[in-house]
Design a protein around this motif. Structure first.
Motif: not given
Length: 111
Positions: A15-16, A22-23, A28-30, A49-51
Motif C-alpha cells: 500500500w502507498d 481509504s485506510r 472496516a472491510e479487512a 490484513d489489518a496491518a
C-alpha cells in the motif's frame, strides 16, 4: 486460431499513500478480504490484513498459449492496477507470478 490457456496470476504489492478515508474503509472491510475468502476469479480478489502493509490480488487470465506466463502476469498486473485505481487505493512495488493451469502436472497419491 491460437490455443487459449488459463493462467492463475498472483499480484503482490504494498500500500502507498493511503488517505485516512481509504485506510478506514480498508480496515472496516479487512475481515472480508482475509485469506479465507481468497479465490482465483476472472474479476480478481483482493486480500490484505489489518496491518495495511501489503496486499495480494488473485485473478484468472485466459490468454494465448504462445504469449506464455509472462504475458499473463503482465495482464494480471494491469487488472490489479485498474481495480486498485478504480477504488482510489494507492499502491507500489507490484510483482506477479503466473501459473499455466493447462500444463500444470498434478501428482496423485498412489494407493
Amino acid at each position: 486460431m491460437a490455443t487459449q490457456h488459463t493462467y492463475r496470476v498472483i499480484v503482490r504489492g504494498k500500500w502507498d499513500g493511503l488517505t485516512a478515508a481509504s485506510r478506514a474503509k480498508l480496515l472496516a472491510e479487512a475481515d472480508r478480504h482475509g485469506l479465507s475468502q481468497y479465490r482465483f476469479t476472472p474479476e480478481g480478489a483482493l486480500a490484505y490484513d489489518a496491518a495495511l502493509h501489503s496486499f495480494s490480488y488473485r485473478c484468472v487470465i485466459v490468454s494465448d498459449a504462445a504469449d506464455g506466463e509472462e504475458m499473463a502476469a503482465a495482464l494480471g498486473e494491469e487488472k490489479a492496477e485498474a481495480a486498485l485505481t478504480a477504488a482510489g487505493l494507492g499502491y507500489r512495488d507490484l510483482r506477479s507470478t503466473a501459473t499455466d493451469m493447462d500444463t500444470m502436472k498434478i501428482n496423485r497419491k498412489s494407493r
